[in-house]
Design a protein around this motif. Structure first.
Motif, short mmCIF file in Angstrom:
data_model
loop_
_atom_site.label_atom_id
_atom_site.label_comp_id
_atom_site.label_asym_id
_atom_site.label_seq_id
_atom_site.Cartn_x
_atom_site.Cartn_y
_atom_site.Cartn_z
N LYS A 176 51.88 46.65 -12.92
CA LYS A 176 51.14 46.08 -11.80
C LYS A 176 51.94 46.10 -10.50
CE LYS A 176 48.04 42.93 -14.30
NZ LYS A 176 46.79 43.28 -13.58
N GLY A 177 53.23 46.37 -10.61
CA GLY A 177 54.08 46.40 -9.43
C GLY A 177 54.49 45.02 -8.94
N TRP A 178 54.38 44.02 -9.82
CA TRP A 178 54.74 42.66 -9.44
C TRP A 178 56.26 42.47 -9.46
CZ3 TRP A 178 50.85 39.46 -12.91
CH2 TRP A 178 49.55 39.66 -12.43
N LYS A 179 56.80 41.95 -8.39
CA LYS A 179 58.22 41.64 -8.32
C LYS A 179 58.47 40.15 -8.53
CE LYS A 179 59.16 45.89 -7.37
NZ LYS A 179 59.75 46.76 -8.43
N LYS A 180 57.45 39.35 -8.18
CA LYS A 180 57.52 37.91 -8.40
C LYS A 180 56.31 37.49 -9.22
CE LYS A 180 59.76 37.08 -3.92
NZ LYS A 180 59.60 36.42 -2.60
N ILE A 181 56.57 36.65 -10.22
CA ILE A 181 55.49 36.21 -11.09
C ILE A 181 55.56 34.70 -11.23
CG2 ILE A 181 54.44 36.35 -13.39
CD1 ILE A 181 56.89 39.04 -12.36
N VAL A 182 54.46 34.03 -10.85
CA VAL A 182 54.37 32.58 -10.92
C VAL A 182 53.72 32.18 -12.25
CG1 VAL A 182 53.49 30.49 -9.84
CG2 VAL A 182 54.08 32.47 -8.43
N ALA A 183 54.42 31.42 -13.06
CA ALA A 183 53.87 30.96 -14.34
C ALA A 183 53.10 29.66 -14.13
CB ALA A 183 54.99 30.74 -15.34
N PHE A 184 51.89 29.62 -14.69
CA PHE A 184 51.07 28.42 -14.64
C PHE A 184 50.81 27.97 -16.07
CE2 PHE A 184 46.95 26.19 -14.47
CZ PHE A 184 47.24 25.22 -13.52
N GLN A 185 51.33 26.81 -16.41
CA GLN A 185 51.19 26.24 -17.76
C GLN A 185 49.87 25.50 -17.88
OE1 GLN A 185 53.14 25.27 -20.60
NE2 GLN A 185 51.84 23.57 -21.20
N THR A 186 49.16 25.74 -18.97
CA THR A 186 47.90 24.99 -19.12
C THR A 186 47.53 24.82 -20.58
OG1 THR A 186 45.61 24.81 -18.38
CG2 THR A 186 46.38 27.00 -19.00
N ARG A 187 46.81 23.73 -20.86
CA ARG A 187 46.16 23.49 -22.15
C ARG A 187 44.78 22.88 -21.89
NH1 ARG A 187 47.71 17.93 -22.99
NH2 ARG A 187 49.50 17.41 -21.69
N ASN A 188 44.24 23.19 -20.71
CA ASN A 188 42.94 22.65 -20.30
C ASN A 188 42.03 23.73 -19.73
OD1 ASN A 188 42.98 19.70 -20.77
ND2 ASN A 188 44.72 19.74 -19.37
N VAL A 189 40.74 23.44 -19.73
CA VAL A 189 39.77 24.28 -19.03
C VAL A 189 39.96 24.07 -17.53
CG1 VAL A 189 37.29 24.41 -18.53
CG2 VAL A 189 38.10 24.36 -20.91
N PRO A 190 39.88 25.12 -16.70
CA PRO A 190 40.21 24.97 -15.28
C PRO A 190 39.10 24.35 -14.45
CG PRO A 190 39.56 27.23 -15.73
CD PRO A 190 39.57 26.52 -17.06
N HIS A 191 39.47 23.38 -13.62
CA HIS A 191 38.59 22.92 -12.56
C HIS A 191 39.15 23.44 -11.24
CE1 HIS A 191 41.68 19.92 -11.86
NE2 HIS A 191 41.43 19.30 -12.99
N THR A 192 38.50 23.16 -10.14
CA THR A 192 38.93 23.75 -8.87
C THR A 192 40.30 23.24 -8.43
OG1 THR A 192 37.61 22.07 -7.72
CG2 THR A 192 36.62 24.26 -8.03
N GLY A 193 40.69 22.06 -8.92
CA GLY A 193 42.03 21.56 -8.62
C GLY A 193 43.10 22.47 -9.21
N ALA A 276 59.95 26.22 -18.72
CA ALA A 276 60.59 27.11 -17.76
C ALA A 276 61.38 28.21 -18.47
CB ALA A 276 61.51 26.32 -16.83
N ILE A 277 62.08 27.84 -19.54
CA ILE A 277 62.86 28.83 -20.30
C ILE A 277 61.94 29.85 -20.96
CG2 ILE A 277 64.37 29.13 -22.31
CD1 ILE A 277 65.57 26.36 -21.61
N ILE A 278 60.86 29.38 -21.57
CA ILE A 278 59.92 30.30 -22.22
C ILE A 278 59.35 31.28 -21.21
CG2 ILE A 278 57.65 30.46 -23.34
CD1 ILE A 278 58.28 27.81 -24.74
N ARG A 279 58.91 30.78 -20.05
CA ARG A 279 58.30 31.68 -19.06
C ARG A 279 59.33 32.60 -18.42
NH1 ARG A 279 54.95 27.23 -19.82
NH2 ARG A 279 53.19 28.01 -21.02
#
Length: 412
Positions: A176-193, A276-279
């Motif tokens: 994808k050519g990504w140099k920076k990757i932001v990890a977002f942890q979740t165990r929920n269905v997403p709302h707009t927040g 953080a370590i896992i990601r």
């Protein structure tokens, strides 16, 4: 024997001394240990190559580090409930659902004070804390030693669409050519927040990047593991997050969805460090930490998972935390805000998880300011396909849910 894991072919010098799997003494493991064996073998929990020794557990519990001074916050242990005769140096077979999963070379058999683990790791002995309950329910003996998979996994739909090993994550990022990757942890269905948090974090990580060449991506890494009645079903979490990019709310150019097999310990600040370590092992460069990250109940202060990083050196972490505060919908601003960004706190409309759940249970479509209509539609469709009519975990779901993955056909 076809040994998998860690990307190694030779495994160990003693590989030729291994007996055929059917001849090994075997231990049948439950789902939690099976998930951890898989995560260790594929490198999600690197640098671990197996389950911890007494000295490793003791060092992690007391110092939040392995004996070699590598940062590690939570002990990873194999408790032995079976009354079988094993000794140090033995090679044993591990089965899951009656099928070959892995082999382990036993380094050490030991006992450890489980109450001490609870007090140090979870900062409480309260049996109501799910991590404490799990710890105090461990058997009295622990096995330590390296493990290797002996069977390939075949993930069932919809998990098969989102399974990526750490190596595969890095290959996708490069493609994808990504140099920076932001990890977002979740165990929920997403709302707009949640959507706002992801986009805000993307901007935070995207500093100094050209706007016409997106080289920053968002990895939504879903935690798939132990479920409690009332949680969202795993299939719904995956498919609703996929809907965000499928329907264009977050562009596929900057969005990727995957999952990690891990049973949440709800260890608050310590578990934030583990996430953080896992990601970092997946190749991510940044990690989002919101309010009450990995917490449960009132055991930790709302931003305790932020403060723990004040005492961790950047060279130990290899990933940059992005700290975000609780947000809400501000009707006066007409946008998602937080208490720092606007002064209309008294008029805020919070993203209440319990309120959202009650609305969904009544099959009332939330306003699009709270949940995207397509996300809601996918949620309800998934409930019918996988949740026996409910998007939330029920006793029926726990008893009859489809398997996440299958192992080889041969039975032991």
């Amino acid at each position: 024997m076809n040994l998998l894991g860690h990307g190694r072919v030779e495994i160990i010098e003693r590989v030729k001394e291994f007996k055929e799997f059917r001849e090994l003494q075997k231990i049948e493991v439950k789902r939690q240990l099976a998930h951890e064996i898989i995560s260790i073998a594929y490198g999600f929990l690197s640098p671990l190559k197996g389950f911890m020794t007494y000295n490793e557990v003791d060092s992690v519990v007391n110092e939040m580090r392995l004996p070699n001074d590598i940062l590690w916050p939570i002990p990873i242990v194999f408790d032995l409930a079976h009354k079988i005769d094993v000794k140090e140096g033995d090679i044993i077979g591990i089965t899951y659902l009656g099928k070959p999963l892995a082999v382990m070379e036993i380094k050490e058999i030991f006992t450890y004070d489980k109450v001490k683990i609870a007090e140090k790791v979870y900062k409480t002995k309260d049996i109501k804390h799910p991590g404490v309950k799990r710890t105090l329910n461990y058997a009295d003996r622990f096995l330590a030693g390296d493990i290797w998979l002996v069977n390939k996994l075949r993930f069932n739909i919809p998990y098969s669409d989102f399974w990526l090993t750490p190596r595969m994550h890095r290959e996708v990022f490069e493609k994808k050519g990504w140099k920076k990757i932001v990890a977002f942890q979740t165990r929920n269905v997403p709302h707009t927040g949640h959507e706002y948090l992801m986009k805000y974090a993307w901007f935070a990580a995207n500093e100094n990047e050209k706007v016409d060449e997106p080289r920053t991506g968002i990895l939504v890494n879903v935690v798939i593991g132990e479920k409690r009645v009332g949680d969202y079903i795993d299939e719904a979490i995956l498919l609703t997050h996929d809907a965000l990019s499928r329907y264009g709310y977050i562009s596929k150019k900057v969005h990727l969805l995957s999952f990690t097999l891990w049973d949440m310990r709800y260890a608050g600040p310590r578990e934030a460090v583990l996430h953080a370590i896992i990601r970092s092992n997946l190749g991510c460069t940044h990690h989002v930490f919101g309010r009450d990250h990995a917490g449960v109940g009132n055991y930790y202060s709302p931003y305790e998972a932020h403060k723990i990083f004040d005492n961790i050196d950047e060279k130990d972490l290899l990933i940059k935390p992005i700290f975000l505060r609780e947000n809400y919908y501000c009707p006066k601003c007409g946008s998602i805000e937080n208490e720092i960004l606007c002064d209309h706190k008294d008029e805020k409309q919070e993203f209440s998880g319990s309120l959202l759940r009650s609305v969904i249970l009544d099959e009332v479509k939330p306003t699009k300011m709270v949940m995207r209509p397509e996300v809601y539609d996918v949620l309800m469709k998934t409930a019918k396909e996988y949740g026996f009519g409910s998007p939330f975990v029920t006793e029926e779901y726990l008893e009859k849910r489809q398997k996440i993955f299958e192992l080889g056909e041969e039975r032991i």
